[in-house]
Design a protein around this motif. Structure first.
Motif, PDB file in Angstrom:
ATOM      1  N   LYS A  84      98.406 -30.416   1.363  1.00  0.00           N
ATOM      2  CA  LYS A  84      97.469 -29.760   2.279  1.00  0.00           C
ATOM      3  C   LYS A  84      96.743 -28.596   1.610  1.00  0.00           C
ATOM      4  O   LYS A  84      95.518 -28.470   1.708  1.00  0.00           O
ATOM      5  N   ALA A  85      97.502 -27.743   0.913  1.00  0.00           N
ATOM      6  CA  ALA A  85      96.898 -26.579   0.258  1.00  0.00           C
ATOM      7  C   ALA A  85      95.999 -27.003  -0.897  1.00  0.00           C
ATOM      8  O   ALA A  85      94.912 -26.455  -1.087  1.00  0.00           O
ATOM      9  N   GLY A  86      96.470 -27.986  -1.682  1.00  0.00           N
ATOM     10  CA  GLY A  86      95.690 -28.446  -2.826  1.00  0.00           C
ATOM     11  C   GLY A  86      94.413 -29.138  -2.394  1.00  0.00           C
ATOM     12  O   GLY A  86      93.356 -28.947  -3.010  1.00  0.00           O
ATOM     13  N   PHE A  87      94.478 -29.932  -1.345  1.00  0.00           N
ATOM     14  CA  PHE A  87      93.291 -30.638  -0.849  1.00  0.00           C
ATOM     15  C   PHE A  87      92.247 -29.626  -0.366  1.00  0.00           C
ATOM     16  O   PHE A  87      91.057 -29.733  -0.685  1.00  0.00           O
ATOM     17  N   ALA A  88      92.709 -28.618   0.401  1.00  0.00           N
ATOM     18  CA  ALA A  88      91.782 -27.607   0.922  1.00  0.00           C
ATOM     19  C   ALA A  88      91.126 -26.819  -0.210  1.00  0.00           C
ATOM     20  O   ALA A  88      89.933 -26.498  -0.157  1.00  0.00           O
ATOM     21  N   SER A  89      91.884 -26.524  -1.261  1.00  0.00           N
ATOM     22  CA  SER A  89      91.344 -25.777  -2.397  1.00  0.00           C
ATOM     23  C   SER A  89      90.374 -26.627  -3.202  1.00  0.00           C
ATOM     24  O   SER A  89      89.306 -26.154  -3.610  1.00  0.00           O
ATOM     25  N   HIS A  90      90.733 -27.885  -3.404  1.00  0.00           N
ATOM     26  CA  HIS A  90      89.953 -28.772  -4.268  1.00  0.00           C
ATOM     27  C   HIS A  90      88.656 -29.226  -3.620  1.00  0.00           C
ATOM     28  O   HIS A  90      87.613 -29.325  -4.271  1.00  0.00           O
ATOM     29  N   TYR A  91      88.715 -29.496  -2.296  1.00  0.00           N
ATOM     30  CA  TYR A  91      87.547 -30.047  -1.614  1.00  0.00           C
ATOM     31  C   TYR A  91      86.915 -29.090  -0.607  1.00  0.00           C
ATOM     32  O   TYR A  91      85.989 -29.452   0.115  1.00  0.00           O
ATOM     33  N   HIS A  92      87.453 -27.869  -0.521  1.00  0.00           N
ATOM     34  CA  HIS A  92      86.874 -26.825   0.323  1.00  0.00           C
ATOM     35  C   HIS A  92      86.855 -27.182   1.807  1.00  0.00           C
ATOM     36  O   HIS A  92      85.954 -26.763   2.545  1.00  0.00           O
ATOM     37  N   MET A  93      87.829 -27.954   2.221  1.00  0.00           N
ATOM     38  CA  MET A  93      87.992 -28.276   3.636  1.00  0.00           C
ATOM     39  C   MET A  93      89.384 -28.867   3.826  1.00  0.00           C
ATOM     40  O   MET A  93      89.988 -29.356   2.868  1.00  0.00           O
ATOM     41  N   SER A  94      89.874 -28.799   5.043  1.00  0.00           N
ATOM     42  CA  SER A  94      91.196 -29.365   5.309  1.00  0.00           C
ATOM     43  C   SER A  94      91.116 -30.881   5.359  1.00  0.00           C
ATOM     44  O   SER A  94      90.017 -31.462   5.438  1.00  0.00           O
TER      45      SER A  94
END
Length: 333
Positions: free
Chosen positions: A265-275
């Protein structure tokens, strides 16, 4: 054969597709009238400056092409279907799966392979350096330049605003309403969005695809994302893109990509700038927008197609995203 330019590369591929050119008012359609099952390629162009291409075709035979291109250009777009295998000089063989993409080509050299029966569907914008030198930089000197990106590196994510622009262009093409002035206005808008993204912060949606760094989990804990983590997150992104209308739960997704739920969850939000939830919802809304613009399906039918069991929930979410109901959106088109 070795192609020496991107235009020569395209001509070779179209010849192998057995396509002939048919001029329309604002574009050229490449197809084989005697074999309509092969599909077509549609090209809008300001010669030497930029191209917008829409492809939906099936490869008739195996072929490959080596390339050694001296021209410099920026390409970005969205691939909905089709896996491309290619090798860039001094790099291992790569494959490109359906996703959005962005690449700055500078003296690119390598080889690409196509297989009989492969189906490709996507759209892309190509902007040549000549357009930057003669149009963009003289009028907008603070715009992005080619050195802002790693040359010949495929970034597998575009800001959603850019994806939306490409979808808008496709919708207008479907209506035979895409004009040269509108196309150029959208190309400039895309460049403005990319420029803002690059200059907004050293950590933006492009640099974050390479410099993985740390992500924050909870209030005080930080963890470093490894290459393996990034690969898992990108795999999760691919799964969600393909299954957006019936997405797996976070728990199921975590198991499928072999990455714990918190880091995913944290990595996806950081990588793609959205949850994860925001991303699947953006895909659903983009699909709904396209269906409302290009089909006569009812609102309830579209609601089910994009994964909503209750039409009311779909209408509520669509209005939240677009500021108007699906019916009002359709009437405005």
């Amino acid at each position: 054969m070795i192609s020496k330019s991107s235009s020569e590369f395209q001509k070779y591929v179209l010849d192998k597709m057995t396509f002939s050119a048919f001029s329309e008012k604002n574009c050229i359609i490449y197809k084989n009238p005697s074999r309509p099952e092969l599909g077509c390629f549609i090209k809008y162009s300001r010669e030497g400056y930029y191209d917008f291409g829409i492809g939906d075709y099936t490869i008739p035979e195996d072929f490959s092409l080596s390339f050694d291109h001296k021209d410099e250009l920026i390409r970005f777009g969205t691939v909905y279907k089709g896996i491309t295998k290619f090798k860039i000089e001094n790099n291992p063989v790569s494959s490109f799966t359906p996703s959005s993409f962005f690449v700055v080509e500078k003296g690119i050299k390598g080889k690409q392979i196509w297989k009989k029966g492969q189906h490709f569907h996507g759209a892309e914008i190509s902007i040549y350096k000549k357009y930057f030198d003669e149009v963009v930089f003289p009028n907008f000197p603070d715009s992005i330049n080619f050195d802002a990106f790693i040359g010949n590196y495929t970034y597998k994510y575009l800001p959603l605003e850019i994806v939306s622009i490409i979808q808008q262009l496709q919708v207008l093409n479907n209506k035979n309403a895409l004009t040269p002035i509108y196309l150029e206005s959208k190309i400039l808008e895309a460049l403005a969005i990319i420029t803002n993204e690059i200059f907004s912060s050293p950590e933006n949606s492009f640099t974050n695809q390479i410099n993985y760094g740390e992500v924050k989990i909870g209030k005080n804990r930080k963890v470093t994302l490894t290459t393996s983590d990034i690969n898992a997150i990108q795999k999760a992104h691919d799964i969600l893109t393909k299954e957006a209308c019936n997405p797996p739960t976070i728990k199921e997704l975590s198991k499928r990509v072999f990455l714990n739920e918190q880091k995913l969850k944290a990595g996806f939000a950081s990588h793609y700038h959205m949850s994860i939830g925001e991303y699947t919802n953006s895909i659903r809304m983009a699909m709904a927008e396209n269906l409302l613009s290009t089909t006569d399906l009812t609102i309830e039918e579209i609601s089910k197609k994009v994964g909503y069991n209750y039409c009311g929930n779909f209408v509520k979410m669509f209005k939240k995203v677009h500021g108007k109901t699906p019916l009002a959106f359709r009437k405005s088109k």
